[in-house]
Design a protein around this motif. Structure first.
Motif, short mmCIF file in Angstrom:
data_model
loop_
_atom_site.label_atom_id
_atom_site.label_comp_id
_atom_site.label_asym_id
_atom_site.label_seq_id
_atom_site.Cartn_x
_atom_site.Cartn_y
_atom_site.Cartn_z
N VAL A 157 -17.98 32.76 -3.86
CA VAL A 157 -19.67 34.02 -3.46
C VAL A 157 -20.40 32.86 -2.76
O VAL A 157 -20.23 32.04 -3.01
N CYS A 158 -20.34 33.33 -1.53
CA CYS A 158 -21.30 32.43 -0.64
C CYS A 158 -22.75 32.57 -1.22
O CYS A 158 -23.57 33.95 -1.39
N GLY A 159 -23.37 31.21 -1.41
CA GLY A 159 -25.35 31.77 -2.37
C GLY A 159 -24.72 31.00 -3.02
O GLY A 159 -26.02 30.86 -3.76
N LEU A 160 -23.64 31.14 -3.71
CA LEU A 160 -23.45 30.52 -5.37
C LEU A 160 -24.31 29.27 -5.24
O LEU A 160 -23.51 27.84 -4.97
N GLU A 161 -25.00 28.52 -5.91
CA GLU A 161 -25.79 27.69 -6.00
C GLU A 161 -25.14 26.35 -6.46
O GLU A 161 -25.39 25.39 -5.61
N LEU A 162 -24.21 26.02 -7.49
CA LEU A 162 -23.29 25.56 -7.64
C LEU A 162 -21.97 25.89 -7.49
O LEU A 162 -21.03 25.51 -8.67
N ASP A 163 -21.08 26.32 -6.50
CA ASP A 163 -20.45 26.35 -6.20
C ASP A 163 -20.03 24.98 -6.07
O ASP A 163 -20.55 24.05 -5.37
N SER A 164 -18.57 24.77 -5.66
CA SER A 164 -17.82 23.60 -5.97
C SER A 164 -17.59 23.24 -4.14
O SER A 164 -17.57 23.79 -3.63
N ASN A 210 -19.65 16.71 -10.72
CA ASN A 210 -18.95 16.94 -9.61
C ASN A 210 -19.67 17.14 -8.17
O ASN A 210 -21.26 17.52 -8.37
N ASN A 211 -19.21 16.94 -7.11
CA ASN A 211 -19.33 17.75 -5.70
C ASN A 211 -19.15 18.77 -5.51
O ASN A 211 -18.75 19.78 -6.32
N VAL A 212 -20.78 19.21 -5.71
CA VAL A 212 -22.10 20.69 -5.77
C VAL A 212 -22.31 21.27 -4.38
O VAL A 212 -23.11 20.37 -3.97
N CYS A 213 -22.25 22.41 -3.99
CA CYS A 213 -23.06 23.21 -2.98
C CYS A 213 -24.60 22.51 -3.73
O CYS A 213 -24.92 24.00 -4.46
N VAL A 214 -25.68 22.49 -2.76
CA VAL A 214 -26.27 22.89 -3.74
C VAL A 214 -27.65 23.67 -3.02
O VAL A 214 -27.93 23.35 -1.93
N THR A 228 -19.66 27.69 -17.55
CA THR A 228 -20.25 26.94 -17.29
C THR A 228 -20.53 26.05 -16.38
O THR A 228 -19.91 27.16 -15.18
N LEU A 229 -20.87 25.32 -16.24
CA LEU A 229 -21.09 24.56 -15.00
C LEU A 229 -19.53 24.09 -14.55
O LEU A 229 -19.52 24.19 -13.16
N SER A 230 -18.86 24.03 -15.55
CA SER A 230 -17.59 23.04 -15.07
C SER A 230 -16.75 23.78 -14.44
O SER A 230 -15.76 23.87 -13.75
N SER A 231 -17.27 25.46 -14.59
CA SER A 231 -16.08 26.40 -14.68
C SER A 231 -15.89 27.32 -13.51
O SER A 231 -15.78 28.48 -13.18
N LEU A 232 -17.25 27.20 -12.62
CA LEU A 232 -17.78 27.80 -11.43
C LEU A 232 -16.56 28.31 -10.25
O LEU A 232 -16.38 26.65 -10.14
N PRO A 233 -16.47 29.38 -9.98
CA PRO A 233 -15.65 29.11 -8.45
C PRO A 233 -15.79 27.95 -7.59
O PRO A 233 -16.98 28.63 -7.63
N THR A 234 -14.77 27.91 -6.43
CA THR A 234 -14.68 27.07 -5.49
C THR A 234 -15.01 28.49 -4.67
O THR A 234 -14.33 29.09 -4.04
N ARG A 235 -15.92 28.29 -4.29
CA ARG A 235 -16.83 29.32 -2.65
C ARG A 235 -15.90 30.36 -2.89
O ARG A 235 -16.07 30.90 -1.64
N CYS A 244 -19.96 24.15 3.33
CA CYS A 244 -20.86 24.88 2.33
C CYS A 244 -21.41 26.14 2.99
O CYS A 244 -21.72 26.27 4.04
N CYS A 245 -21.68 27.04 2.21
CA CYS A 245 -22.52 28.20 3.08
C CYS A 245 -23.83 28.15 3.69
O CYS A 245 -24.78 27.07 3.33
N SER A 246 -24.27 28.23 4.93
CA SER A 246 -25.23 28.14 5.11
C SER A 246 -26.69 28.42 4.24
O SER A 246 -26.38 28.89 3.43
N GLY A 247 -26.94 27.13 4.55
CA GLY A 247 -28.13 27.09 3.18
C GLY A 247 -28.02 26.14 2.20
O GLY A 247 -28.71 26.36 1.34
N PHE A 248 -27.45 25.62 2.18
CA PHE A 248 -26.32 24.72 1.04
C PHE A 248 -26.24 23.72 1.60
O PHE A 248 -25.51 23.78 3.10
N THR A 249 -25.99 22.24 0.84
CA THR A 249 -25.79 21.69 1.14
C THR A 249 -24.69 20.12 -0.06
O THR A 249 -25.18 20.87 -1.11
N CYS A 250 -23.46 20.03 0.50
CA CYS A 250 -22.72 19.27 -0.54
C CYS A 250 -23.62 17.91 -1.11
O CYS A 250 -23.30 17.31 -0.09
N LEU A 251 -23.46 18.12 -2.24
CA LEU A 251 -23.60 16.83 -2.42
C LEU A 251 -23.26 16.04 -3.61
O LEU A 251 -22.07 17.14 -4.22
#
Length: 241
Positions: free
Chosen positions: A22-29, A53-57, A13-20, A38-45
């Motif tokens: 895996v580099c490139g996970l779209e909904l990473d914390s 939550n705050n996620v790497c988009v 689920t979105l709430s259970s995704l791990p914290t960074r 965030c990983c390269s190519g992602f922005t913290c929103l």
């Protein structure tokens, strides 16, 4: 009727995704303990609407295309045989039968492609009224109007995912499209002979119309078949119509 499946217990689920992890996970914390990296190519929103939550988009990327050029809205009879940059920045893209759905750089939905016959071969899968389309090739254009649960039209929301459909016979227009916005609301348009638009009837829709998800759940993913739709919710459930 929607059917949930408790057997899909490993679907994150979105709430259970791990914290960074895996580099490139779209909904990473991101943003924990003051760390907004965030990983390269992602922005913290901050406070991403779908999760709160705050996620790497993922940042937008160049869109590349090859194949039948009419499917991306290009005129001409020459097929594109090598990956070609079509000069659009997008967040997401989905290829269907002779048409393409994309999410543009401003997160608005857009569509391009071929319609052989607007009278007999269009059921609404572009998500646009037939009066704004033409027989043959249609260039990339924004999808301007959506319909909410109250049946009211409104300007297209910012999008999260799009899913184009596949028709059972060429040129029939018997296919549908699915859209998820950044708030987790899900919409469908197009052919609806088996109730595949998940709207409680079998009437076609020319505008993306909101699906009433069970228990007010949010959609995080979907799959579009020829005459059916699958939706994964933020409550770890799979629904099918």
């Amino acid at each position: 009727m929607p059917t949930d499946s408790p057997s899909i217990s490993t679907q994150p689920t979105l709430s259970s995704l791990p914290t960074r992890t895996v580099c490139g996970l779209e909904l990473d914390s991101c943003g924990g303990n003051g760390d907004d990296e965030c990983c390269s190519g992602f922005t913290c929103l901050d406070n991403f609407p779908l999760t709160g939550n705050n996620v790497c988009v993922m940042d937008s990327s160049d869109l590349w295309f090859w194949g039948a050029r009419s499917s991306i809205g290009y005129d001409g009879n020459t097929d594109v045989e090598q990956p070609t940059d079509i000069d659009e920045r997008v967040y997401d893209a989905s290829a269907g039968s002779e048409y393409t759905l994309v999410i543009l750089n401003d997160r608005s939905p857009a569509v391009a492609g071929q319609i052989d016959n607007l009278v007999s071969g269009y059921r609404g899968h572009f998500g646009i009224s037939r009066v704004d389309l033409q027989n043959g090739v249609n260039e990339l254009q924004r999808i301007p109007t959506f319909v909410n649960l109250d049946g009211e039209a409104f300007n297209a929301p910012q999008m999260f995912k799009v899913y184009a459909g596949v028709e059972s016979s060429n040129g029939s227009g018997e296919l549908h499209s699915v859209f998820i916005d950044i708030d987790g609301n899900i919409y469908a348009s197009g052919y609806n002979n088996r109730g595949q638009l998940c709207l409680g009837d079998e009437g076609n829709r020319e505008f993306p119309t909101q699906i009433n998800m069970p228990n007010n759940e949010k959609a995080i993913s979907a799959a579009v078949g020829i005459e059916f739709t699958l939706i994964v919710s933020d409550k770890n459930k799979l629904y099918g119509w």
